[in-house]
Every structure is written in structure tokens, then in C-alpha cells.
Design a protein around this motif. Structure first.
Motif, PDB file in Angstrom:
ATOM      1  N   GLN A   1       3.982   5.756  -5.539  1.00 33.52           N
ATOM      2  CA  GLN A   1       3.862   5.897  -6.997  1.00 33.52           C
ATOM      3  C   GLN A   1       2.815   6.955  -7.354  1.00 33.52           C
ATOM      4  N   ARG A   2       1.685   6.905  -6.655  1.00 34.32           N
ATOM      5  CA  ARG A   2       0.641   7.891  -6.919  1.00 34.32           C
ATOM      6  C   ARG A   2       1.129   9.303  -6.614  1.00 34.32           C
TER       7      ARG A   2
ATOM      8  N   GLU B   1       0.825  -1.202   0.000  1.00 36.82           N
ATOM      9  CA  GLU B   1       0.000   0.000   0.000  1.00 36.82           C
ATOM     10  C   GLU B   1       0.862   1.256   0.000  1.00 36.82           C
ATOM     11  N   VAL B   2       1.935   1.249   0.795  1.00 34.47           N
ATOM     12  CA  VAL B   2       2.829   2.408   0.831  1.00 34.47           C
ATOM     13  C   VAL B   2       3.519   2.592  -0.513  1.00 34.47           C
TER      14      VAL B   2
ATOM     15  N   VAL C   1       2.967  14.559  -8.461  1.00 29.78           N
ATOM     16  CA  VAL C   1       3.965  15.636  -8.454  1.00 29.78           C
ATOM     17  C   VAL C   1       4.369  15.972  -9.883  1.00 29.78           C
ATOM     18  N   GLN C   2       4.579  14.946 -10.698  1.00 32.34           N
ATOM     19  CA  GLN C   2       4.956  15.193 -12.094  1.00 32.34           C
ATOM     20  C   GLN C   2       3.848  15.940 -12.842  1.00 32.34           C
ATOM     21  N   LYS C   3       2.616  15.512 -12.628  1.00 33.05           N
ATOM     22  CA  LYS C   3       1.496  16.193 -13.277  1.00 33.05           C
ATOM     23  C   LYS C   3       1.402  17.632 -12.797  1.00 33.05           C
TER      24      LYS C   3
ATOM     25  N   ASN D   1       0.327  21.271  -4.226  1.00 34.80           N
ATOM     26  CA  ASN D   1       1.699  20.753  -4.217  1.00 34.80           C
ATOM     27  C   ASN D   1       2.207  20.598  -2.782  1.00 34.80           C
ATOM     28  N   GLU D   2       1.892  21.543  -1.926  1.00 33.68           N
ATOM     29  CA  GLU D   2       2.297  21.441  -0.510  1.00 33.68           C
ATOM     30  C   GLU D   2       1.636  20.234   0.161  1.00 33.68           C
ATOM     31  N   LYS D   3       0.363  20.028  -0.139  1.00 37.42           N
ATOM     32  CA  LYS D   3      -0.325  18.869   0.426  1.00 37.42           C
ATOM     33  C   LYS D   3       0.320  17.573  -0.057  1.00 37.42           C
ATOM     34  N   LEU D   4       0.713  17.526  -1.316  1.00 36.90           N
ATOM     35  CA  LEU D   4       1.375  16.338  -1.853  1.00 36.90           C
ATOM     36  C   LEU D   4       2.731  16.104  -1.179  1.00 36.90           C
TER      37      LEU D   4
END
Length: 156
Positions: free
Chosen positions: A37-38, A31-32, A43-45, A80-83
Motif C-alpha cells: 500500500q505504501r 507487513e507485506v 508511486v501515485q504521488k 521512482n526506480e527505487k520504488l
């Protein structure tokens, strides 16, 4: 006989508990990994969207229309900060999982050691039972029961 049964049940339960813990740990690790990956994909998007927005913002500023884009950029920066925070949380989870893996490994080693000790005790118990049985067969009626008990404790 009951000791053997108890030892057998204890060893079976330890084996089963180790398997369950291992499956749980693997599912959390999977799961981690999926979350990581997600996160990286997001981030890339997000970076590509920010580049597009910055480019569009420049074009809009040339035409005199830029306030809505600025708000959109601010929203993306917040996202982005949340990510980034989610990524840090995932890193902490991985660290905790590694600690749990180490603990699981130690528990498995301890279980194996206990199983080996239990087998030794079972073999010793069988040996003593055989010796007592032989002594009872060979025992004459004039030998007191205390001598048999003393002989039993001699082997411990």
C-alpha cells in the motif's frame, strides 16, 4: 504411563508450534500488505509530482530557466526506480510467503495425522495394559512368566 506423557507433550508442542508459525506468517503477510500500500501510494504521488514538474519545466523553459528542474526530475526518476525495485522485492516476498503458507498447511496436516496416530497408539496401549492387568489377576502361580510375555507379543 511415561509413553502417554511423552506422546501428550509431543502433541501439545506440535500444536503450539503450528500456532506460533501461523501467527508469524500472518504478521509477515500484514507487513507485506502494508508495504505494498505504501509503495502504491508513493508511486501515485511520484507520478503526480512528475506531471507537475513537467508542467513547471515547460513554463520555466519558456522563461529560460530549466536546469534545476531537470535535476529535480532526474532525482524523482531515480526515486521512482527505487520504488519499482521495492515493489519487485515485495512481490518476491509474497511469493515466498505463499510457499511458506503451503508448507505450513502441509505441516499442520502432518501434525494432525501424527496426533491421530498417537491417539490410536494410546488407546492400544490402554487396552494392552488392561489385558495384562486382567491376566496378572487371573494368573495362577504355576503359569510361567514366559507365557505372559508370549501373550503380550501376540497382540502386537
Amino acid at each position: 504411563m511415561t509413553r502417554m506423557l511423552v506422546l501428550f507433550l509431543m502433541s501439545i508442542s506440535l500444536l503450539h508450534a503450528g500456532d506460533i508459525m501461523l501467527e508469524r506468517m500472518q504478521s509477515v503477510v500484514d507487513e507485506v500488505s502494508e508495504l505494498r500500500q505504501r509503495y502504491e501510494t508513493a508511486v501515485q504521488k511520484n507520478e503526480s509530482y512528475l506531471k507537475r514538474i513537467n508542467e513547471q519545466e515547460r513554463l520555466l523553459l519558456k522563461k529560460g530557466m530549466g536546469t534545476s528542474s531537470i535535476k529535480h526530475i532526474q532525482a524523482l526518476e531515480f526515486e521512482n526506480e527505487k520504488l519499482k525495485q521495492a515493489h519487485e522485492t515485495a512481490k518476491k516476498q509474497i511469493s515466498r510467503l505463499q510457499e511458506q503458507d503451503d508448507e505450513l498447511e502441509n505441516l499442520v496436516k502432518e501434525k494432525d495425522r501424527l496426533n491421530a496416530s498417537a491417539l490410536i497408539l494410546v488407546e492400544k496401549n490402554h487396552s494392552l495394559i488392561e489385558q495384562i492387568t486382567k491376566l496378572k489377576r487371573n494368573q495362577k502361580k504355576d503359569i510361567p512368566n514366559d507365557a505372559l510375555v508370549d501373550l503380550f507379543y501376540k497382540f502386537y
